[in-house]
Design an enzyme around this catalytic site. Structure first.
Site, PDB file in Angstrom:
ATOM      1  N   ARG A  46      29.858  37.474  35.677  1.00  0.00           N
ATOM      2  CA  ARG A  46      29.100  38.690  35.316  1.00  0.00           C
ATOM      3  C   ARG A  46      28.154  38.329  34.183  1.00  0.00           C
ATOM      4  O   ARG A  46      28.527  37.632  33.246  1.00  0.00           O
ATOM      5  CB  ARG A  46      30.045  39.797  34.856  1.00  0.00           C
ATOM      6  CG  ARG A  46      29.302  40.993  34.275  1.00  0.00           C
ATOM      7  CD  ARG A  46      30.187  42.180  34.037  1.00  0.00           C
ATOM      8  NE  ARG A  46      30.640  42.757  35.291  1.00  0.00           N
ATOM      9  CZ  ARG A  46      31.342  43.894  35.371  1.00  0.00           C
ATOM     10  NH1 ARG A  46      31.661  44.547  34.268  1.00  0.00           N
ATOM     11  NH2 ARG A  46      31.705  44.363  36.538  1.00  0.00           N
TER      12      ARG A  46
ATOM     13  N   HIS B 259      26.366  44.487  42.490  1.00  0.00           N
ATOM     14  CA  HIS B 259      27.799  44.276  42.225  1.00  0.00           C
ATOM     15  C   HIS B 259      28.508  44.291  43.594  1.00  0.00           C
ATOM     16  O   HIS B 259      29.239  45.215  43.933  1.00  0.00           O
ATOM     17  CB  HIS B 259      28.297  45.411  41.321  1.00  0.00           C
ATOM     18  CG  HIS B 259      29.632  45.186  40.679  1.00  0.00           C
ATOM     19  ND1 HIS B 259      30.487  44.159  41.030  1.00  0.00           N
ATOM     20  CD2 HIS B 259      30.258  45.880  39.695  1.00  0.00           C
ATOM     21  CE1 HIS B 259      31.570  44.240  40.277  1.00  0.00           C
ATOM     22  NE2 HIS B 259      31.462  45.278  39.467  1.00  0.00           N
TER      23      HIS B 259
ATOM     24  N   ARG C 287      38.109  46.091  34.844  1.00  0.00           N
ATOM     25  CA  ARG C 287      38.588  46.025  36.223  1.00  0.00           C
ATOM     26  C   ARG C 287      38.183  44.736  36.945  1.00  0.00           C
ATOM     27  O   ARG C 287      39.014  44.088  37.583  1.00  0.00           O
ATOM     28  CB  ARG C 287      38.026  47.203  37.046  1.00  0.00           C
ATOM     29  CG  ARG C 287      38.784  48.479  36.905  1.00  0.00           C
ATOM     30  CD  ARG C 287      37.830  49.634  37.012  1.00  0.00           C
ATOM     31  NE  ARG C 287      37.002  49.627  35.822  1.00  0.00           N
ATOM     32  CZ  ARG C 287      37.335  50.268  34.703  1.00  0.00           C
ATOM     33  NH1 ARG C 287      38.400  51.003  34.657  1.00  0.00           N
ATOM     34  NH2 ARG C 287      36.583  50.179  33.609  1.00  0.00           N
ATOM     35  N   THR C 288      36.906  44.399  36.888  1.00  0.00           N
ATOM     36  CA  THR C 288      36.428  43.293  37.728  1.00  0.00           C
ATOM     37  C   THR C 288      37.073  41.974  37.302  1.00  0.00           C
ATOM     38  O   THR C 288      37.596  41.230  38.136  1.00  0.00           O
ATOM     39  CB  THR C 288      34.893  43.203  37.674  1.00  0.00           C
ATOM     40  OG1 THR C 288      34.363  44.504  37.882  1.00  0.00           O
ATOM     41  CG2 THR C 288      34.355  42.259  38.723  1.00  0.00           C
TER      42      THR C 288
ATOM     43  N   LYS D  43      24.186  28.628  22.380  1.00  0.00           N
ATOM     44  CA  LYS D  43      23.460  27.515  21.727  1.00  0.00           C
ATOM     45  C   LYS D  43      22.190  27.165  22.478  1.00  0.00           C
ATOM     46  O   LYS D  43      21.509  26.205  22.132  1.00  0.00           O
ATOM     47  CB  LYS D  43      24.361  26.269  21.677  1.00  0.00           C
ATOM     48  CG  LYS D  43      25.681  26.463  20.970  1.00  0.00           C
ATOM     49  CD  LYS D  43      26.516  25.176  21.099  1.00  0.00           C
ATOM     50  CE  LYS D  43      27.973  25.429  20.801  1.00  0.00           C
ATOM     51  NZ  LYS D  43      28.833  24.334  21.296  1.00  0.00           N
TER      52      LYS D  43
HETATM   53  N1   CP Z   1      33.903  48.788  38.234  1.00  0.00           N
HETATM   54  C1   CP Z   1      33.663  47.854  37.281  1.00  0.00           C
HETATM   55  O1   CP Z   1      32.808  46.984  37.445  1.00  0.00           O
HETATM   56  O2   CP Z   1      34.434  47.992  36.166  1.00  0.00           O
HETATM   57  P1   CP Z   1      34.448  46.976  34.941  1.00  0.00           P
HETATM   58  O3   CP Z   1      33.093  47.083  34.266  1.00  0.00           O
HETATM   59  O4   CP Z   1      35.572  47.432  34.058  1.00  0.00           O
HETATM   60  O5   CP Z   1      34.658  45.602  35.479  1.00  0.00           O
END
Ligand code: CP
Length: 311
Positions: free
Chosen positions: A107, A135, A57-58, A86
């Site tokens: 991320r 998040h 999703r993100t 590396k």
């Molecule tokens: N909600 C969320 O962070 O989903 P993903 O891990 O699929 O990005």
């Protein structure tokens, strides 16, 4: 805050005015997110989507947001496909990618990695999830969804359920909600309680919260139920994970018995904690929550890159 060229690493950076501004712009950009209008607001801008930890999703909602605003995307998926493997430092990586892109969404599995990365970043950086820490863009999507579905945030009682210790979405959501007049109920096994850093922040802000193991009672008392996954990838051993998996499972019977009007959210992916029979209930909003993410991330990209601060 001054959005243009800022890094957004934590939900704690955002005050009520900032949050309301993001939500207002997200509403304005929704027709573009929903493919009813086209746009070139961010034409010639490049987003670097760096996902060193799995995501559906993100990453894809950030990429969709940038593409639908007329911008372009470059990406890295997985640690093995980058020179971090590396031994290159996060700071050097940031310096390099800042010379290619206008904005970065990242991320990473380690808490604090975004802060380290930000030291080398000369373009705006968005935290798309740093380990067990935060998040913030998910939490903005969550409160956008709550406001859209309930018509307000103030006055609501919101229960967060499951892995509150390692769940970065509930940390950021608690920080954002501390800017509003809400009551929070934290439902978890004792070993997976909300971290002291978050509860200390809530106490400092004067936010009422209760901690319990009783899901039924929380459903009866709440307007919003925010379920989370017990995250296998956060536990040291399989046995530790198994002890907690399946502790809280939401069924249609439970909702019908305790509170038929409750709004049900989940950042997804789910893994057994929401039975699929719930999906048909009017209050099951987690797939609408997924859709809302595109407009919210559009608003963030626009504010950091565009002239959103001038409106
Ligand atoms: N909600 C969320 O962070 O989903 P993903 O891990 O699929 O990005």
């Amino acid at each position: 805050m001054e959005f243009q060229n800022a890094h957004i690493l934590s939900a704690q950076q955002l005050n009520t005015e900032d949050i309301e501004k993001i939500l207002r712009i997200a509403v304005e950009l929704e027709p573009i997110a929903q493919k009813k209008l086209t746009s070139d607001l961010l034409r010639n801008k490049v987003l670097a989507a760096l996902f060193y930890e799995p995501s559906t999703r993100t990453r894809l909602s950030f990429e969709t947001a940038m593409n639908r605003l007329g911008g372009r995307v470059i990406s890295v998926v997985g640690m093995d496909n980058s020179s971090l493997k590396k031994g290159e430092t996060l700071s050097d990586t940031a310096r390099v990618i800042s010379s290619y892109a206008d904005v970065i969404a990242m991320r990473h599995p380690d808490a604090g990695s975004l802060t380290e990365f930000s030291r080398g970043a000369s373009v705006p950086l968005l935290n798309a999830g740093d380990g067990v820490n935060e998040h913030p863009t998910q939490a903005l999507t969550d409160i956008f969804t709550i406001e859209k579905e309930q018509g307000r945030i103030n006055g609501l009682t919101i229960a967060m359920v499951g892995d509150l210790k390692y769940g970065r979405t509930v940390h950021s959501l608690s920080y954002l909600l501390s800017r509003f007049s809400v009551k929070l109920i934290f439902v978890s096994p004792p070993e997976l309680k909300m971290p002291d850093t978050v509860t200390a922040h809530l106490r400092e802000k004067g936010v009422y919260f209760d901690e319990t193991q009783n899901l039924e009672e929380a459903i009866r008392k709440s307007d919003v139920l925010y379920m989370t996954r017990i995250q296998k990838e956060r536990f040291a051993t399989e046995a530790e994970y198994r002890r907690h998996h399946g502790v809280y499972v939401l069924t249609k019977g439970l909702i019908e018995r305790c509170n038929q009007h409750i709004l049900i959210l989940h950042p997804l992916p789910r893994y057994g904690e929401i039975s699929s029979e719930i999906d048909e209930l009017a209050g099951a909003a987690y797939f609408r929550q997924v859709e809302n993410a595109v407009a919210v991330r559009m608003a963030l990209l626009y504010l950091l890159l565009g002239d959103g601060d001038n409106d």
